[in-house]
Scaffold this motif. Structure first.
Motif, PDB file in Angstrom:
ATOM      1  N   THR A  84       2.819 -11.978  -2.987  1.00 19.73           N
ATOM      2  CA  THR A  84       3.886 -10.964  -2.937  1.00 19.73           C
ATOM      3  C   THR A  84       3.618  -9.953  -1.837  1.00 19.73           C
ATOM      4  O   THR A  84       4.528  -9.525  -1.125  1.00 19.73           O
ATOM      5  CB  THR A  84       3.998 -10.233  -4.292  1.00 19.73           C
ATOM      6  N   SER A  85       2.358  -9.566  -1.690  1.00 26.06           N
ATOM      7  CA  SER A  85       1.988  -8.634  -0.623  1.00 26.06           C
ATOM      8  C   SER A  85       2.326  -9.213   0.750  1.00 26.06           C
ATOM      9  O   SER A  85       2.856  -8.522   1.625  1.00 26.06           O
ATOM     10  CB  SER A  85       0.496  -8.301  -0.701  1.00 26.06           C
ATOM     11  N   LEU A  86       2.041 -10.499   0.943  1.00 24.73           N
ATOM     12  CA  LEU A  86       2.341 -11.144   2.223  1.00 24.73           C
ATOM     13  C   LEU A  86       3.838 -11.187   2.502  1.00 24.73           C
ATOM     14  O   LEU A  86       4.268 -11.131   3.666  1.00 24.73           O
ATOM     15  CB  LEU A  86       1.756 -12.566   2.244  1.00 24.73           C
ATOM     16  N   ASN A  87       4.658 -11.273   1.459  1.00 26.75           N
ATOM     17  CA  ASN A  87       6.114 -11.212   1.641  1.00 26.75           C
ATOM     18  C   ASN A  87       6.529  -9.860   2.216  1.00 26.75           C
ATOM     19  O   ASN A  87       7.411  -9.777   3.076  1.00 26.75           O
ATOM     20  CB  ASN A  87       6.838 -11.467   0.315  1.00 26.75           C
ATOM     21  N   TYR A  88       5.899  -8.805   1.727  1.00 26.10           N
ATOM     22  CA  TYR A  88       6.213  -7.467   2.259  1.00 26.10           C
ATOM     23  C   TYR A  88       5.642  -7.276   3.662  1.00 26.10           C
ATOM     24  O   TYR A  88       6.199  -6.504   4.463  1.00 26.10           O
ATOM     25  CB  TYR A  88       5.709  -6.380   1.304  1.00 26.10           C
TER      26      TYR A  88
END
Length: 498
Positions: free
Chosen positions: A282-286
């Motif tokens: 999820t962090s990589l999506n942001y």
């Protein structure tokens, strides 16, 4: 020289070209050397004497000093004009409307004047420009008696609502500044305070309740306050819900690119919070969203955020079993010149950790060798938390490389300098960890015994894996790998994903 050089280093390639064109238009004489000086400063790190010699064939010259001052002023003027063209075009347009309306008001042409003021009000309200809105309402109220179509009472209500919003923004700005100063005392001076208590006192003192419509700047400052609290207390899990809900509010706003800088800051805070809470995908999506935002406005903020984005992206990749990719992107940026020294130091320390976890201790040592400043210098530049991580990491490296003298000398020094501080902030477990590390170094065969394993299990007060700090887990993984005689990197990943 340092000031002008630091400004030039922040300019993009496009800005370089535009500034040279700006100087060419400004120059009235063909023998002016300002463009030559600008190019010399852009392409080298030579000192004043060398550059002066190149320009005037002498090492010192009053002409060179005057030229440098004129170039500095030209860069300031260019930057100011650029910001007026790019960033504040809406602000300037509204100010023009206000000035034009006042001209018509003085001419008693009230119908035209109020139509222009209505247009200015819509724009200012859309972009949450509270100060300019106050000027618009002030002007409308001043001449309301001459224009019967105006609902004066409604106008007064709107002005009061705007003043409250403006006051909230001012108060948040003050709280943000005080908290940042407090964080500096904690991170850079090693001062021990109850941060959560201080935060509560400040919010109450300034009568701040987060329950009304905010500007993007204010929303960013609120999230920064939450982020500061998490940084000091290591409780990132406690702010995630608030951070995500706040960003949902932000995304409902219109024209978010009008305050693009603050939007990128907010997405960075979200990506970092999710990383610290081990939500790597999820962090990589942001991070992807952050990169997209950095491409807007002709990459106006790309350089400013490149290091921070790369740092969080690399950390996520490393803990997602993509260590080689993490090392690759870290090394691609960490040796480039940049004003964000703290981010550069974070990248170096992270790369050190990646190599250490992979067992490449020679590469880790080559990075460690670049940390040649004193602890005090690093404390001032990157904070005491960074210094402690560096010291502990290097102690483990000395163990792996069996550098006895360095290990025992630095261990003794670390305990003397930081023991009281760590006890005062409730981080005794770092000292406990180092006792186990020393025990392993002195008696490596003992770590496989049941006695050692039992002592290790009960020595630390653990919270749940979701609440425990990811870097604390990473250090503990080193001991765990020694006890189980397993690969450090895989042990780390297993602890994070049991």
């Amino acid at each position: 020289m340092n000031d002008i050089k630091s400004i030039i280093d922040t300019l993009s390639v496009e800005d370089h070209q535009k500034f040279v064109s700006y100087l060419q238009q400004k120059n009235k004489r063909k023998d002016t050397k300002n463009i030559q000086l600008f190019k010399l400063l852009s392409n080298s790190d030579d000192d004043s004497k060398v550059i002066c010699k190149q320009l005037y064939n002498v090492e010192k010259s009053n002409a060179y000093h005057a030229l440098r001052k004129r170039l500095f002023q030209s860069i300031i003027d260019f930057t100011a004009n650029k910001n007026l063209d790019d960033e504040n075009s809406i602000d300037m347009q509204i100010v023009k409307y206000i000035l034009a309306s006042r001209t018509f008001l003085l001419q008693n042409n009230f119908n035209i004047a109020y139509k222009i003021l209505d247009k200015a009000e819509r724009l200012a309200d859309e972009h949450l420009l509270f100060t300019i809105l106050n000027e618009i309402y002030h002007t409308k109220i001043q001449y309301a008696s001459h224009y019967p179509k105006i609902d004066l009472e409604q106008l007064i209500i709107k002005q009061k609502v705007n003043q409250k919003k403006h006051q909230l923004e001012d108060q948040l700005n003050i709280v943000y500044a005080k908290l940042k100063s407090m964080l500096n005392e904690v991170s850079y001076q090693g001062k021990v305070i109850n941060f959560e208590t201080e935060l509560e006192i400040l919010l109450k003192a300034h009568q701040i309740e987060i329950n009304s419509s905010l500007s993007f700047k204010s929303l960013y400052q609120i999230l920064s306050i939450a982020n500061i609290s998490a940084l000091v207390t290591k409780k990132y899990y406690s702010i995630e819900s608030f951070v995500m809900k706040s960003y949902d509010i932000l995304k409902q706003k219109k024209e978010t690119d009008k305050q693009l800088y603050y939007q990128i800051q907010i997405v960075y805070i979200i990506a970092n919070t999710l990383f610290r809470n081990k939500k790597f995908a999820t962090s990589l999506n942001y991070i992807k969203e952050m990169e997209q935002l950095m491409q807007l406005k002709k990459k106006a903020y790309h350089k400013s955020f490149t290091l921070k984005k790369t740092l969080v992206e690399a950390l996520n990749l490393n803990y997602s079993n993509k260590q080689e990719e993490a090392i690759l992107i870290t090394e691609s940026v960490m040796n480039k010149k940049h004003d964000d020294l703290e981010a550069i130091l974070d990248l170096h320390l992270s790369c050190f950790m990646f190599y250490f976890q992979s067992g490449n201790f020679i590469k880790a040592k080559s990075i460690s060798a670049k940390f040649y400043h004193t602890d005090q210098w690093y404390k001032e530049k990157a904070g005491i938390d960074w210094v402690i991580k560096k010291n502990v990491s290097e102690l483990l490296l000395y163990i792996e490389l069996q550098e006895d003298d360095l290990f025992f000398l630095r261990l003794k020094s670390f305990r003397r300098v930081y023991s009281n501080y760590l006890k005062n902030i409730g981080q005794n477990r770092i000292l406990t960890f180092l006792k186990f590390a020393e025990h392993y170094y002195l008696k490596p065969e003992s770590v496989s015994t049941e006695e050692f394993k039992n002592k290790l299990e009960i020595a630390f007060e653990w919270v749940t894996i979701n609440e425990e700090d990811i870097f604390v887990i990473s250090f503990y993984a080193w001991l765990k790998s020694k006890v189980e005689n397993k690969d450090l990197y895989q042990t780390t990943l297993h602890l994070l994903n049991p």
